[in-house]
Structures are given as structure tokens and as C-alpha cells.
Design a protein around this motif. Structure first.
Motif, short mmCIF file in Angstrom:
data_model
loop_
_atom_site.label_atom_id
_atom_site.label_comp_id
_atom_site.label_asym_id
_atom_site.label_seq_id
_atom_site.Cartn_x
_atom_site.Cartn_y
_atom_site.Cartn_z
N LEU A 251 45.67 1.53 66.58
CA LEU A 251 44.60 0.88 66.96
C LEU A 251 44.37 1.38 68.09
O LEU A 251 43.05 2.05 68.54
CB LEU A 251 44.51 -0.75 66.42
CG LEU A 251 44.35 -1.66 64.80
CD1 LEU A 251 44.41 -2.78 65.14
CD2 LEU A 251 42.78 -0.60 64.25
N THR A 252 45.67 1.18 68.51
CA THR A 252 45.44 1.50 70.47
C THR A 252 44.59 3.41 70.35
O THR A 252 43.75 3.81 71.12
CB THR A 252 46.27 1.80 70.66
OG1 THR A 252 47.60 2.72 70.24
CG2 THR A 252 46.90 0.90 70.92
N TRP A 253 45.21 4.30 69.32
CA TRP A 253 44.49 5.31 69.40
C TRP A 253 43.05 5.05 69.57
O TRP A 253 42.22 6.50 70.10
CB TRP A 253 44.74 6.90 68.55
CG TRP A 253 46.09 6.43 67.87
CD1 TRP A 253 47.08 6.24 68.97
CD2 TRP A 253 46.92 7.85 67.87
NE1 TRP A 253 48.31 6.94 68.72
CE2 TRP A 253 47.69 7.21 67.88
CE3 TRP A 253 46.17 8.99 66.80
CZ2 TRP A 253 48.77 9.24 67.15
CZ3 TRP A 253 47.35 9.33 65.81
CH2 TRP A 253 48.07 10.01 67.10
N HIS A 254 42.44 4.65 68.81
CA HIS A 254 40.77 4.16 68.40
C HIS A 254 40.00 3.43 70.36
O HIS A 254 38.93 3.44 70.73
CB HIS A 254 40.17 3.35 68.04
CG HIS A 254 40.41 3.90 66.65
ND1 HIS A 254 40.44 4.94 66.17
CD2 HIS A 254 41.81 3.28 65.46
CE1 HIS A 254 41.32 5.50 64.94
NE2 HIS A 254 41.51 3.92 64.47
N GLY A 255 40.82 2.76 71.17
CA GLY A 255 40.61 2.98 72.35
C GLY A 255 40.25 1.48 72.50
O GLY A 255 40.63 0.57 71.51
N ILE A 256 39.09 1.39 73.03
CA ILE A 256 38.48 0.04 72.87
C ILE A 256 37.49 -0.15 72.04
O ILE A 256 37.97 -1.55 71.65
CB ILE A 256 37.28 -0.38 74.37
CG1 ILE A 256 37.07 -1.95 74.95
CG2 ILE A 256 35.77 0.51 74.15
CD1 ILE A 256 36.23 -2.01 76.18
#
Length: 346
Positions: free
Chosen positions: A79-84
Motif C-alpha cells: 500500500l505504501t507504493w501508492h503514496g498518499i
């Protein structure tokens, strides 16, 4: 390729790819060679052009020898790959809300694809539209996006969802078998490009829901969309409006009115994107027909009548043009039936 799609992919996905390559002993300089990607683009959380993303992908496949690297990245995506936007997905109340957020703001992550969510007959379909089909490495990009999208449900609900499937239009590539035991169920040669699951999955609650954070993320995404000079994907919005319950489709004037614009403005916007309204209606009809054929409770005559064909022969000719097969051959290859509102393997 249309100029509109040149500022395409968030650099965060490139960073994820580079981290994976480093695990394999492949340095950043090797990976970025001849891509035109500068360190400032990566450090500044900027976007890559479609060409740069394709060049990096091509380098990565060549250096690793992994033809299915798009699948690999989709599986490794967090999920962190999708940024905010990833934070916003976690903050939604249900999986339905999260997938609507994903499809609604995909253009702040990539502008060369759009996804629209459609629910029918107990199924939820996330239909993927490639808006830059002439660009290089599109199978890579499509497999990466589809796998990311399919894995979102597991990441967000924190449980395995065995009935999530990925469907691809084209024939199965030779490298797909390598990933078969790690991917959700995958079907090829379907004529459709989508991630699908039972609609009941959409009601699953997310333990990380946070209304205040979600609202802040939406505001940020709206500001980012404006700063990038983008609107939310017009193609996805039109495709979501077109189909009616009786099997017919809205006309140009009705769609334009629903989008709060004149038909002239709608035509101009579509032309700028390289589409026309008739093309979108035809593609919507194709998807509905392919879906209907999987419902073995319907005869071909009934499908033809429902979808506006003069007779079954005309529908069959169109079907052969799309898939190279007759409806009965297609049914035999993908033996699905719709039962009690759920799609099940026959």
C-alpha cells in the motif's frame, strides 16, 4: 501515442522496481541506463513519462530475464507504493469504498489507464481500460496494474479472498505459469480485461478506517489532480453511465447532460483523448455481450435481442470478429454459469 498521456506513472512505482532489482544485485545505474530518468525525478516524487516507464521496464526485463516482471511487481506492491492514495485506501470504511477511491483517483498515479467498477448479478468487476495501447511494454504495464488491483483486496481486508480473479483479453503468455501459484486465479483469452470478485466481498469492513484521514487524502488528491492539469478519467465516467438495466445504452445527449456539459464539449474532449462516442458504446456492448454469453441460462437469440442485434447471426458475426470464436465455442472454453446471483465454475 496521444500527448495527453505523456506524464504517466508516479515515480514511486519506479522506486519499488529499483528496490527489487537491487535485491537481485542489479544497480540503479544499470537499470536507468538510456531511460532518460534523472535522480531528481525519483527523489522529488515526480512522475515518469510513458516512454521513461516503458524504457525502465524494458531494461528491468532484459537485466533479470523475467518476462513476467509485471506480475512480480504487482505481487510485491504494498500500500505504501501508492503514496498518499494508499493511506486513503486504508482509511476507507469498506472494501467497496476503497475500490471506488482507487478507481476514482487512479489518474493521480497513472494517466494511461483507467478503471471503472461495475456491479451486476452478484459480481463486482473492475474493468481496466488501456488509454495508450500503442505505447511500448503495455503487457508489462497492464499485468502490473491488474495484479496490484487484485492484491488490494487482500492487503486492505487483511485476509485471503479466494474468489478474486484476473481476466485478460489475450492469449496466455508463456511466462504466466511461473507465477500461477502466487497469483489470484487468472483467465486468458476472455476478450475482457478486468479484476472480478463476488459483490459480497465489497461489504467487508476495513479495520484501519479513519474518516478524517480519508477526507484529508481526498482533498490532497484533488489538489494534485489540479496541479497536474488533469480531470478524473472521462472514459471511466462515460463507461459507468452507458449501460441501462434493460440492455440499452444512454445516448450522447443524455451522457453529456449527466456530465454537466454540452454534447459538443463532450465530443471535443473525447476527440482530444483519441476516442469517439460510438467507439465507447461499441466497446460497452462488446463487454456486455461477452458477459451475457457466460450466462448459460440465456440463449444466443435472447442475448441478440437484449443487446440490440437484429438476429443471432449478426451477433455471432460480431462475436467472431471480437474473439475469433462463436459464442458456443467461447462458452465451452470458459464454462461459467450464473447461479443464484453468483458466477461459479460449472
Amino acid at each position: 501515442m496521444n500527448e495527453w498521456y505523456r506524464g504517466d506513472v508516479s515515480a514511486e512505482y519506479a522506486i519499488g522496481l529499483l528496490e527489487y532489482l537491487e535485491l537481485l544485485g542489479i544497480g540503479v545505474d544499470q537499470a536507468l541506463a538510456d531511460t532518460g530518468i534523472g535522480s531528481a525525478q525519483l527523489e522529488g516524487d515526480l512522475r515518469l513519462t510513458t516512454q521513461q516507464d516503458a524504457a525502465l521496464s524494458e531494461n528491468a526485463v532484459r537485466l533479470t530475464g523475467e518476462q513476467g516482471l509485471g506480475f512480480e511487481l504487482g505481487l510485491r506492491c504494498t500500500l505504501t507504493w501508492h503514496g498518499i492514495l494508499g493511506l486513503g485506501l486504508m482509511s476507507c470504511r469498506t472494501l467497496r469504498d476503497a475500490l471506488r477511491l482507487w478507481t476514482g483517483y487512479l489518474d493521480v498515479r497513472t494517466t494511461s489507464f483507467c478503471i471503472y467498477l461495475h456491479e451486476h448479478d452478484g459480481l463486482a468487476e473492475l474493468n481496466i481500460q488501456d488509454l495508450a495501447p500503442g505505447a511500448l511494454m503495455r503487457n508489462f504495464a497492464l499485468e502490473r496494474l491488474a495484479t496490484m488491483t487484485a492484491r488490494l483486496s487482500t492487503h486492505l481486508t487483511q485476509q485471503e479472498l479466494p474468489e478474486v480473479e484476473m481476466w485478460f483479453k489475450d492469449e496466455e503468455p508463456s511466462y504466466a505459469a511461473t507465477y500461477a501459484d502466487r497469483l489470484p486465479k487468472v483467465r486468458f483469452s476472455t476478450g475482457l480485461c478486468q479484476v472480478r470478485m463476488p459483490s459480497t466481498y465489497l461489504d467487508l469492513p476495513l479495520s484501519t478506517a479513519h474518516t478524517l484521514v480519508l477526507n484529508q487524502v481526498k482533498q490532497h488528491c484533488e489538489r494534485e489532480r489540479i496541479s497536474l492539469g488533469q480531470n478524473n478519467c472521462l472514459i471511466a465516467r462515460i463507461k459507468g453511465l452507458l449501460p441501462l438495466e434493460d440492455g440499452t445504452y444512454l445516448g450522447m445527449e443524455e451522457v453529456a447532460q449527466a456530465l454537466c456539459m454540452s454534447s459538443r464539449t463532450l465530443k471535443r474532449k473525447l476527440r482530444h483523448l483519441g476516442f469517439n462516442f460510438r467507439q465507447l458504446v461499441d466497446e460497452a456492448r462488446k463487454q456486455e455481450v461477452l458477459r451475457d454469453v457466460l450466462n448459460t441460462t440465456m440463449t444466443i437469440d435472447e442475448i441478440a435481442n437484449r443487446r440490440g442485434y437484429s438476429d443471432a447471426a449478426n451477433l455471432t458475426r460480431a462475436f467472431r470478429r471480437w474473439t475469433g470464436e462463436s459464442p458456443s465455442q467461447y462458452r465451452a472454453k470458459l464454462p461459467y454459469k450464473l447461479e443464484r446471483g453468483m458466477a461459479q465454475v460449472a
